[in-house]
Design an enzyme around this catalytic site. Structure first.
Site, PDB file in Angstrom:
ATOM      1  N   TYR A  63      43.270  47.902  76.897  1.00  0.00           N
ATOM      2  CA  TYR A  63      44.374  48.857  76.853  1.00  0.00           C
ATOM      3  C   TYR A  63      44.609  49.436  78.238  1.00  0.00           C
ATOM      4  O   TYR A  63      43.650  49.690  78.979  1.00  0.00           O
ATOM      5  CB  TYR A  63      44.056  50.006  75.874  1.00  0.00           C
ATOM      6  CG  TYR A  63      44.247  49.635  74.430  1.00  0.00           C
ATOM      7  CD1 TYR A  63      45.475  49.793  73.796  1.00  0.00           C
ATOM      8  CD2 TYR A  63      43.186  49.133  73.674  1.00  0.00           C
ATOM      9  CE1 TYR A  63      45.658  49.458  72.466  1.00  0.00           C
ATOM     10  CE2 TYR A  63      43.356  48.782  72.334  1.00  0.00           C
ATOM     11  CZ  TYR A  63      44.593  48.952  71.743  1.00  0.00           C
ATOM     12  OH  TYR A  63      44.777  48.618  70.424  1.00  0.00           O
ATOM     13  N   ASP A  97      49.969  52.495  67.271  1.00  0.00           N
ATOM     14  CA  ASP A  97      50.617  53.664  66.667  1.00  0.00           C
ATOM     15  C   ASP A  97      52.072  53.810  67.120  1.00  0.00           C
ATOM     16  O   ASP A  97      52.495  53.181  68.092  1.00  0.00           O
ATOM     17  CB  ASP A  97      49.867  54.938  67.085  1.00  0.00           C
ATOM     18  CG  ASP A  97      48.685  55.220  66.176  1.00  0.00           C
ATOM     19  OD1 ASP A  97      48.616  54.647  65.067  1.00  0.00           O
ATOM     20  OD2 ASP A  97      47.818  56.018  66.591  1.00  0.00           O
TER      21      ASP A  97
END
Lengths: 247, 247
Positions: free
Chosen positions: A112, A53
């Site tokens: 992540y 994003d």
């Protein structure tokens, strides 16, 4: 004759409108494909392992494309890309791979990293890469909460918006909450694939537990509710890195 | 009634034309005095411990000024400053001090840090704060060279330009070359005061030794020459931090 090429690359997400190419805004994929077109004088479509994003960084994103010039070596391609990419994208590794290599579908694990600066003081030099959270966090409580997330669950409550078409059942291998140094906390999440905003939602929910606004067990309740409105929302994007993709 | 105030603050030098106020360019002192004028509605002159060059950072700069509003607490001043300063300057500490406190003349020790990323790969997330130097460096040789700099010497060869008016005899307490982690090298220099460009010149000269272009003894020869043209020039500014000032 095309050769299929894989690249591992980093980017600083600060000045991008996310990974995925879009008309008239600066995106990572857009800059990558512009560089490839400058090098090869033809359009070169790419496919990547993760579509991060706006504001999210990567230090181990992987993409693949068909190389129009079969005479270039892996090192030639790396140098040509780094010479043609802007300063906030950097290719670390290039390798030839099998003809149909698709990093999106072949990724076996995505890792992540989310960084929280848990300090009374802001750190200017880290501010683009950490969430500055100046209130006390109980790491042990966060670890307890994190345990409820490991395994295969319906993560509908931990997504950015209702994604009706997508299967919201995902597998998380591991959520670790690590004190890196006195004031820097790493939340490391390993899974196969993720919903949009899922890691940032996990972080926001664990921070609620860390501040004792929620007991650790509330994480399980949010999970079982499958309802985004039960969840704590999203942590800011700039603390998040797509750290590694394993195949 | 004025109260004399000292502040300890950080800045990211990337977008400043150095510390010292100058007409029509963005400087750290300029932004600091603009913020003070916004808060107090009068001009408030400041004096700082070190006047860093364009692109150089600080995490422990110290400045002082007379506070026109005696009713504000140390914490009020800190909050007012951080609310009025741009995002690349941040005040960590504020304290009341004696009437004539002048950080420039009262500093007993200044500590500078210079960071070298000695890696084949660039690091996007550190690039504003390290000198990326991808060739091998012999740390032991650099340490040997550094020893010649410790003590009181004429550092004329290690300055940015001929500064005829300034005394070029300076005292260096310590030059340490530290491997922070596999690929990150810190050069820490402690002294009383420094010539312009002196730390960057020390770093450039030590790097010549680290690559074996020069033997460590060449550092002593450069020092004794008192001649800038014998010296290796200046390392880039963005690896340098004014780290601490002690009084």
């Amino acid at each position: 004759m095309y050769k299929r090429v894989a690249i591992e690359f980093s980017y600083d997400g600060t000045d991008f409108y996310g990974y995925q190419i879009q008309p008239s805004v600066r995106t990572v994929q857009g800059e990558l494909e512009k560089a490839l077109e400058r090098i090869f004088k033809v359009k070169v479509p790419t496919v990547a392992a993760g579509r991060t994003d706006t504001g999210v960084h990567a230090c181990g994103q992987v993409a693949a494309f068909d190389c129009p010039n079969p005479r270039l070596s892996e090192n030639d391609i790396r140098n040509a890309l780094n010479a043609n990419l802007p300063g906030d994208i950097y290719v670390r590794r290039v390798w030839f791979t099998h003809d149909k290599f698709n990093p999106r579908y072949e990724a076996k694990k995505r890792i992540y990293h989310y960084y929280i600066l848990n300090s009374e003081f802001k750190d200017l030099f880290l501010q683009r890469y950490v969430w500055w959270f100046p209130y006390e966090l109980d790491i042990e409580a966060m670890r307890k909460g994190a345990r409820f997330l490991v395994g295969t669950h319906d993560f509908a409550a931990f997504s950015k918006k209702d994604e009706e078409k997508e299967n919201t059942v995902k597998t998380i291998f591991n959520v670790r909450v690590v004190k890196l140094r006195r004031e820097l906390i790493l939340i490391r999440v390993e899974g196969i694939s993720f919903l949009r905003g899922m890691v940032r939602s996990i972080v926001a929910n664990l921070v609620k537990v860390g501040t004792h606004q929620w007991p650790p067990e509330r994480i399980e309740e949010v999970l079982l509710s499958k309802d985004r409105t039960e969840s704590a929302g999203l942590a800011p994007p700039h603390g998040l890195f797509l750290y590694r993709v394993l195949f």
